[in-house]
Scaffold this motif. Structure first.
Motif, mmCIF file in Angstrom:
data_model
loop_
_atom_site.group_PDB
_atom_site.id
_atom_site.type_symbol
_atom_site.label_atom_id
_atom_site.label_comp_id
_atom_site.label_asym_id
_atom_site.label_seq_id
_atom_site.Cartn_x
_atom_site.Cartn_y
_atom_site.Cartn_z
ATOM 1 N N THR A 293 -24.205 35.075 9.868
ATOM 2 C CA THR A 293 -22.782 36.169 9.649
ATOM 3 C C THR A 293 -21.461 35.271 9.722
ATOM 4 O O THR A 293 -20.364 35.809 9.262
ATOM 5 N N THR A 294 -21.507 33.960 10.069
ATOM 6 C CA THR A 294 -20.283 33.203 10.178
ATOM 7 C C THR A 294 -20.754 31.718 9.756
ATOM 8 O O THR A 294 -21.390 31.270 10.208
ATOM 9 N N ARG A 325 -21.129 40.266 3.401
ATOM 10 C CA ARG A 325 -19.918 40.175 4.112
ATOM 11 C C ARG A 325 -19.348 38.681 3.971
ATOM 12 O O ARG A 325 -18.017 38.349 3.965
ATOM 13 N N LEU A 326 -20.136 37.741 4.070
ATOM 14 C CA LEU A 326 -19.617 36.410 3.800
ATOM 15 C C LEU A 326 -19.175 36.059 2.617
ATOM 16 O O LEU A 326 -17.828 35.430 2.228
ATOM 17 N N ARG A 328 -17.870 38.174 0.090
ATOM 18 C CA ARG A 328 -16.900 38.773 0.267
ATOM 19 C C ARG A 328 -15.528 38.187 0.796
ATOM 20 O O ARG A 328 -14.620 38.100 0.113
ATOM 21 N N ARG A 329 -15.970 37.682 2.070
ATOM 22 C CA ARG A 329 -14.670 36.846 2.698
ATOM 23 C C ARG A 329 -14.274 35.742 1.900
ATOM 24 O O ARG A 329 -13.222 35.338 1.876
ATOM 25 N N TRP A 330 -15.353 34.936 1.392
ATOM 26 C CA TRP A 330 -15.086 33.624 0.753
ATOM 27 C C TRP A 330 -14.450 34.081 -0.519
ATOM 28 O O TRP A 330 -13.383 33.347 -0.930
ATOM 29 N N ASP A 331 -14.571 34.979 -1.139
ATOM 30 C CA ASP A 331 -13.986 35.494 -2.406
ATOM 31 C C ASP A 331 -12.410 35.713 -1.981
ATOM 32 O O ASP A 331 -11.459 35.430 -2.617
ATOM 33 N N GLU A 332 -12.226 36.751 -0.929
ATOM 34 C CA GLU A 332 -11.028 37.210 -0.502
ATOM 35 C C GLU A 332 -9.987 35.832 -0.195
ATOM 36 O O GLU A 332 -8.861 35.834 -0.495
ATOM 37 N N ASP A 333 -10.744 34.816 0.895
ATOM 38 C CA ASP A 333 -9.953 33.776 1.128
ATOM 39 C C ASP A 333 -9.873 32.819 0.041
ATOM 40 O O ASP A 333 -9.205 31.813 0.269
#
Length: 389
Positions: A293-294, A325-326, A328-333
């Protein structure tokens, strides 16, 4: 040094102050006796209060109090920017060590004493509660704390230290491997030879270094494939990637900083051929990441570099089983741009489904690479030999 001071006390008994010794001994007696009663939770508080009250009533001279080392602040300090000139290495190390002691002791006590309702203790909640109590002490009891006899505090520390000496656990740590044994020994020697605050700092740093080293040693890569009876088996990761290989790799261990650099060293490089760097050899590596998850920026950098290395040999890198979730987070960042040449397959409810999709595309890439290089399929090559779940 603690050992030097202890030796001085033993060799100079005439310098021992009797009222101070009696005060500390009384505190120890209270804690030992109350430890077997229903009020053992308050044994330390009783050990601090009763001997201190006795010192007040008798007016015993020579018994040092907390306030003798400096006045305690009243209330909560107002926020402000500290003067950089007041900082020093001993101050910073001491403050960090005291914070580590408080947090570790608090976490240890919480684990040793379960909640009344049987629920599991929350480390975050315990740390917050410690902060609340500290604020309450500063607001209400700061003047009373200054009147506490120092000998009672020493007795509490002695009792707590003695309680942490558990031969069975020490033996277990010593036999757990060289890394825990070295960290334990280094901390023990530091406590004997250095001031307590500095010794704790040494122990914390040693533990962190050992942990990073352990993460790098614990990392293990395996190749996943189905055998002739359609059973999932682990195999050895090849030292090099042959032309048109489709290799599925699963990772055991930490993929944070130290572990990520170990991963970088152990990933198989593409085999160099005599057909030149532009020849399409088409190796495909599928790195399975299900359950993680991280993943930090160091991992993304390592994966990006490896993908470029494969691309130079006409190959590709796929990441399968990636938590949504990873992604999505990569896309947002904006981190997905770092992985622009990497195909990502999100995890599916069925275990191994995303990896099987990646395998199918990898085989397609392999056939395409062979066609582009005008090579025929090798005799005995079994596409079903490389698979995973």
């Amino acid at each position: 040094m603690a050992i030097q001071k202890a030796w001085y006390v033993v060799t100079h008994p005439s310098g021992i102050d009797l009222p101070t010794s009696l005060c500390g001994a009384a505190a120890l007696v209270f804690m030992v006796l109350l430890a077997r009663t229903r009020i053992d939770t308050f044994s330390s508080l009783v050990a601090l209060l009763v001997p201190t009250v006795a010192v007040w009533l008798t007016g015993a001279a020579g018994v040092a109090l907390v306030k003798d080392n400096g006045s305690l602040p009243h209330g909560i300090p107002a926020p402000g920017v500290p003067d950089p000139g007041t900082f020093s290495l001993p101050l910073v190390v001491g403050a960090a060590s005291v914070a580590a002691i408080v947090l570790v002791q608090g976490a240890g006590v919480a684990e040793a004493r379960p909640n009344p309702d049987g629920s599991r203790s929350s480390t975050r909640g315990d740390f917050t509660a410690q902060g609340v109590w500290m604020i309450a002490i500063l607001l209400v009891f700061s003047e009373l704390v200054g009147e506490v006899a120092m000998a009672t505090l020493a007795a509490v520390l002695i009792y707590a230290g003695w309680g942490t000496i558990k031969p069975r656990e020490i033996w277990s740590v010593a036999n757990a491997g060289p890394i825990p044994a070295i960290a334990m020994t280094a901390t023990f020697l530091a406590v004997l030879l250095l001031p307590v605050a500095t010794a704790v700092g040494v122990g914390v740093v040693a533990s962190l270094i050992m942990q990073l080293n352990q993460e790098s040693l614990d990392l293990r890569l395996v190749r996943l494939r189905l055998d002739a009876e359609d059973r999932l088996v682990e195999d050895v990761v090849p030292t090099e990637l042959k032309p048109y290989d489709v290799v599925v790799i699963d990772v055991y261990g930490s993929l944070f900083f130290a572990g990520t650099h170990t991963l970088q060293r152990r990933l198989p490089p593409p085999l160099l051929t005599d057909r030149g760097p532009d020849a399409a050899s088409g190796p495909v590596v599928i790195l399975r990441l299900r359950g993680r998850t991280t993943l930090g920026a160091t991992f993304l950098k390592v994966v990006g570099d490896y993908a470029h290395q494969l691309a130079a040999a006409g190959g590709e890198l796929y990441l399968s089983g990636v938590d949504h979730r990873l992604v999505r987070r990569w896309d947002e960042d904006g981190l997905s741009e770092t992985l622009g040449n990497v195909r990502i397959f999100e995890a599916m409810p069925v275990i191994g489904a995303s990896t099987r999709v990646a395998i199918t595309l990898g085989r397609t890439h392999r056939v395409s690479a062979r066609s582009s290089s005008q090579s025929s399929v090798r005799d005995g090559d079994d596409l079903d030999d490389t698979d995973t779940q």
